[in-house]
Design a protein around this motif. Sequence first.
Motif, mmCIF file in Angstrom:
data_model
loop_
_atom_site.group_PDB
_atom_site.id
_atom_site.type_symbol
_atom_site.label_atom_id
_atom_site.label_comp_id
_atom_site.label_asym_id
_atom_site.label_seq_id
_atom_site.Cartn_x
_atom_site.Cartn_y
_atom_site.Cartn_z
ATOM 1 N N VAL A 170 0.870 -1.177 0.000
ATOM 2 C CA VAL A 170 0.000 0.000 0.000
ATOM 3 C C VAL A 170 0.904 1.224 0.000
ATOM 4 C CG1 VAL A 170 -1.767 1.301 1.227
ATOM 5 C CG2 VAL A 170 -1.848 -1.198 1.214
ATOM 6 N N GLN A 171 0.772 2.055 -1.034
ATOM 7 C CA GLN A 171 1.687 3.181 -1.216
ATOM 8 C C GLN A 171 1.046 4.530 -0.911
ATOM 9 O OE1 GLN A 171 2.545 1.356 -5.258
ATOM 10 N NE2 GLN A 171 4.522 2.289 -4.854
ATOM 11 N N ALA A 172 -0.201 4.531 -0.477
ATOM 12 C CA ALA A 172 -0.886 5.793 -0.188
ATOM 13 C C ALA A 172 -1.618 5.682 1.140
ATOM 14 C CB ALA A 172 -1.864 6.137 -1.307
ATOM 15 N N SER A 173 -2.044 6.817 1.640
ATOM 16 C CA SER A 173 -2.816 6.865 2.882
ATOM 17 C C SER A 173 -4.001 7.798 2.679
ATOM 18 C CB SER A 173 -1.950 7.381 4.037
ATOM 19 O OG SER A 173 -0.816 6.565 4.230
ATOM 20 N N VAL A 174 -5.026 7.601 3.493
ATOM 21 C CA VAL A 174 -6.178 8.505 3.444
ATOM 22 C C VAL A 174 -5.704 9.918 3.759
ATOM 23 C CG1 VAL A 174 -8.374 9.101 4.529
ATOM 24 C CG2 VAL A 174 -7.838 6.711 4.023
ATOM 25 N N GLY A 175 -6.119 10.846 2.923
ATOM 26 C CA GLY A 175 -5.711 12.235 3.084
ATOM 27 C C GLY A 175 -4.612 12.661 2.140
ATOM 28 N N ASP A 176 -3.946 11.696 1.487
ATOM 29 C CA ASP A 176 -2.875 12.037 0.543
ATOM 30 C C ASP A 176 -3.441 12.757 -0.679
ATOM 31 O OD1 ASP A 176 -1.102 10.825 2.194
ATOM 32 O OD2 ASP A 176 -0.648 9.132 0.867
ATOM 33 N N VAL A 208 -2.972 13.245 -4.527
ATOM 34 C CA VAL A 208 -2.327 12.448 -5.570
ATOM 35 C C VAL A 208 -2.674 12.999 -6.945
ATOM 36 C CG1 VAL A 208 -2.252 10.326 -4.207
ATOM 37 C CG2 VAL A 208 -4.268 10.819 -5.612
ATOM 38 N N GLU A 209 -1.793 12.752 -7.893
ATOM 39 C CA GLU A 209 -2.046 13.088 -9.281
ATOM 40 C C GLU A 209 -2.636 11.876 -9.989
ATOM 41 O OE1 GLU A 209 -1.684 16.078 -10.658
ATOM 42 O OE2 GLU A 209 -1.065 16.841 -8.696
ATOM 43 N N ALA A 210 -3.310 12.104 -11.101
ATOM 44 C CA ALA A 210 -3.824 10.993 -11.894
ATOM 45 C C ALA A 210 -2.660 10.107 -12.326
ATOM 46 C CB ALA A 210 -4.573 11.520 -13.125
ATOM 47 N N GLY A 211 -2.794 8.809 -12.143
ATOM 48 C CA GLY A 211 -1.735 7.872 -12.497
ATOM 49 C C GLY A 211 -0.782 7.543 -11.371
ATOM 50 N N ALA A 212 -0.933 8.203 -10.229
ATOM 51 C CA ALA A 212 -0.054 7.924 -9.086
ATOM 52 C C ALA A 212 -0.342 6.532 -8.533
ATOM 53 C CB ALA A 212 -0.260 8.968 -7.995
ATOM 54 N N PRO A 213 0.700 5.720 -8.230
ATOM 55 C CA PRO A 213 0.469 4.380 -7.676
ATOM 56 C C PRO A 213 -0.139 4.449 -6.280
ATOM 57 C CG PRO A 213 2.806 4.914 -7.639
ATOM 58 C CD PRO A 213 2.131 6.009 -8.400
ATOM 59 N N LEU A 214 -1.164 3.642 -6.058
ATOM 60 C CA LEU A 214 -1.828 3.605 -4.756
ATOM 61 C C LEU A 214 -1.524 2.324 -3.999
ATOM 62 C CD1 LEU A 214 -5.353 5.002 -5.741
ATOM 63 C CD2 LEU A 214 -3.359 6.267 -4.910
ATOM 64 N N LEU A 215 -1.602 1.185 -4.681
ATOM 65 C CA LEU A 215 -1.327 -0.093 -4.044
ATOM 66 C C LEU A 215 -1.001 -1.132 -5.109
ATOM 67 C CD1 LEU A 215 -4.582 -1.936 -3.160
ATOM 68 C CD2 LEU A 215 -4.691 0.429 -3.849
ATOM 69 N N VAL A 216 -0.484 -2.273 -4.659
ATOM 70 C CA VAL A 216 -0.100 -3.364 -5.558
ATOM 71 C C VAL A 216 -0.876 -4.612 -5.166
ATOM 72 C CG1 VAL A 216 1.785 -4.827 -6.400
ATOM 73 C CG2 VAL A 216 2.212 -2.407 -5.888
ATOM 74 N N THR A 273 -7.843 13.831 -3.710
ATOM 75 C CA THR A 273 -7.468 13.383 -2.368
ATOM 76 C C THR A 273 -7.945 11.961 -2.145
ATOM 77 O OG1 THR A 273 -7.717 15.643 -1.547
ATOM 78 C CG2 THR A 273 -7.675 13.879 0.101
ATOM 79 N N VAL A 274 -7.071 11.135 -1.560
ATOM 80 C CA VAL A 274 -7.465 9.771 -1.204
ATOM 81 C C VAL A 274 -8.396 9.863 0.002
ATOM 82 C CG1 VAL A 274 -6.700 7.489 -0.479
ATOM 83 C CG2 VAL A 274 -5.298 8.834 -2.068
ATOM 84 N N THR A 275 -9.669 9.583 -0.222
ATOM 85 C CA THR A 275 -10.655 9.702 0.861
ATOM 86 C C THR A 275 -11.107 8.355 1.385
ATOM 87 O OG1 THR A 275 -12.390 9.887 -0.818
ATOM 88 C CG2 THR A 275 -11.501 11.935 0.078
ATOM 89 N N GLU A 276 -10.711 7.304 0.716
ATOM 90 C CA GLU A 276 -11.094 5.965 1.162
ATOM 91 C C GLU A 276 -9.989 4.998 0.778
ATOM 92 O OE1 GLU A 276 -14.265 2.647 -0.362
ATOM 93 O OE2 GLU A 276 -15.071 4.671 0.023
ATOM 94 N N LEU A 277 -9.569 4.152 1.715
ATOM 95 C CA LEU A 277 -8.557 3.135 1.455
ATOM 96 C C LEU A 277 -8.885 1.960 2.365
ATOM 97 C CD1 LEU A 277 -6.007 2.698 -0.281
ATOM 98 C CD2 LEU A 277 -4.656 3.446 1.667
ATOM 99 N N ALA A 296 -10.288 1.577 -3.062
ATOM 100 C CA ALA A 296 -9.892 2.944 -2.738
ATOM 101 C C ALA A 296 -10.810 3.920 -3.461
ATOM 102 C CB ALA A 296 -8.434 3.206 -3.123
ATOM 103 N N LEU A 297 -10.773 5.168 -3.000
ATOM 104 C CA LEU A 297 -11.546 6.224 -3.638
ATOM 105 C C LEU A 297 -10.730 7.507 -3.617
ATOM 106 C CD1 LEU A 297 -14.289 7.173 -4.850
ATOM 107 C CD2 LEU A 297 -14.956 7.823 -2.523
ATOM 108 N N VAL A 298 -10.630 8.118 -4.790
ATOM 109 C CA VAL A 298 -9.961 9.417 -4.911
ATOM 110 C C VAL A 298 -11.029 10.461 -5.218
ATOM 111 C CG1 VAL A 298 -8.252 10.775 -6.156
ATOM 112 C CG2 VAL A 298 -7.843 8.333 -5.742
#
Length: 664
Positions: free
Chosen positions: A601-607, A609-617, A634-638, A653-655
Amino acid sequence: MFETVLVANRGEIAVRVIRTLRAMGIRSVAVHSDADAGALHTRLADVAVPIGPAPAAQSYLSIERVLDAAARTGAQAVHPGYGFLSENVDFAKACAAAGVVFIGPPVDAIEAMADKIRAKQTVMAAGVPVVPGRTEPGMTDGQVADAAVAVGFPALLKPSAGGGGKGMRVVHSAAELPDAIAAARREARGSFGDDTLLVERYVGNSRHIEVQVLGDAHGTVIHLGERECSLQRRHQKVIEEAPSPLLDTAMRASMGRAAVEAARAVGYTGAGTVEFIVDADRPRDFFFLEMNTRLQVEHPVTELITGLDLVEQQVRVAAGERLPVEQSDVSLDGHAIEARLYAEDPARGFLPQAGTVVGLVEAEGPGIRVDSSLAVGSVVGTDYDPMLAKVVAWAPDRETARARLVAALGRTAVLGVTTNAGFLQELLSDPDVVAGRLDTGLIERRGEALTRPEPPPAEVYAAAALALLVESEPAGPLVDRWDVPDGWRLGEPAWTVRRLQAPGGDPVTVRVRGRSTDAQVAVGDGDPLPASAVRDGDRLRVTLDGRTSSFVVVHSGGTVWLAAGGRVAALREHERLASSTGGTGGDGAVTSPMPGTVTLVQASVGDEVEAGAPLLVVEAMKMEHVLTAPIAGTVTELGVAAGQTVALDERVALVTPAAPGQED
């Protein structure tokens, strides 16, 4: 000769080994995880032993549990198949310590060739040409990057400890190196427990050709000709054939001699494969890639052109027997081509698929061989490699073998699990493949032309509606409730309306009325057409507007599966469809494109991010897939964490985009 042999593997290779053991009169022992209880290999073996939970690390990769099963069943030898423990030095040593014969090469040979760095050094000393590169063990990320720059771009990063394309990365510029090195190390560590990397010059217009070798404990080492394995996707072989359409007699002899010398250099015994890369523009230049110290997936093509059972030879050599042939006895008869049938969806980037086999048709006919572990009821999960079967064709010449294989794939149908059968037919029909102009980049270049999804034709929707009509009719003679006693008909039967939807498509309205033997069907806005259907088991014979076609049909879990001509359609009844369509949505929702396990998991809620940014694998069946942000925001759900399993199309997830006026 051994009386009992344990097969330390699963799937089609376990089935294939067990069949040879049976032909040799040897008692076979199958091992299985909890997920494979009742699998075909457990039913074919004389004895089946459970060895642990579904995760391979707790079952098929557990040396202690495999050897315990051998001791409990009195097995004198273990055949490891390929993958899992087949090239594991510790396993080979543990077998020797337990007094069990490992049906494979000596430990020293496995050690020499398991490490690609040591392997290159060993064969170089024997005079075998190798790909230019840097192979020192223990290179840091910085040293790997420097080596890639020195070799020149494109460069190839390869794990030292493994094969099968796992962890390999082609790097085209220095800017790509940090991410590529990190990803290669992560995948190598996960697949082989070792993240050591080496760097090689990437041979772009390359052909992948390997030579089958056999050696015994009495000093004899021979080769059985070559196999062309250039048709690859993500460094994973898809189609293999023997002999190669590239090599002439002199090249074949030269490459064969190099392979034998490589095997001799490590005291090799049993069946093994020496792999070479060849520049398609300079075909007389070939370089050693690696040696696989085991049986290969594609061994059937060699068996079909030589008449030798390689599994039998492995068993006999392990029992101390001499090879039955010398080099002068080896002759190549005809041509053989193999296609690997995978549980994957080419239209969705070849992502692994899962499900239960609800219907199955496997090809038969002259020159056709199918190595498979499939059966109706087989559960295809995400714990193991997605290969389901191998379809192989032999003929006196290459073109006839190719045509036979295309036809055999057209007679192959797996209902309940999405496969690559249609893609394989398209690939084998490509003009360059037909002409034998092969290279490792062909599939990537063809891209969408080979994987473009074709919506089911109207007749498939009509067949599905007729199948449901047949299913709804009572058994025995039918009584038309619209007939009155004096023969006068009170109007016309009403239409039954169904809404059916193929994956990735819109719902299609299908209207049907009448009896299945005398019906009318209208698909979409089309006119009603006369139709009839007769069902025999899972076979449905449909006549639509005077044209008759045959389908394999299974209705299961709200989906009508239909197969004809090598194409399988899964039409879901629209009322039962889930709302999610998978992938990444324009609204910022991110869903898993395959069932699997979250590894990073490469992101957290509140981050932000730009379109295309990796969030998780997400990883499944030894393949990683990076899920990215579909929009900026903004990452509002993970809702997931590393180690958590996710289902196909599960929202992870939800951006949320920035409100108007809040953008920077």
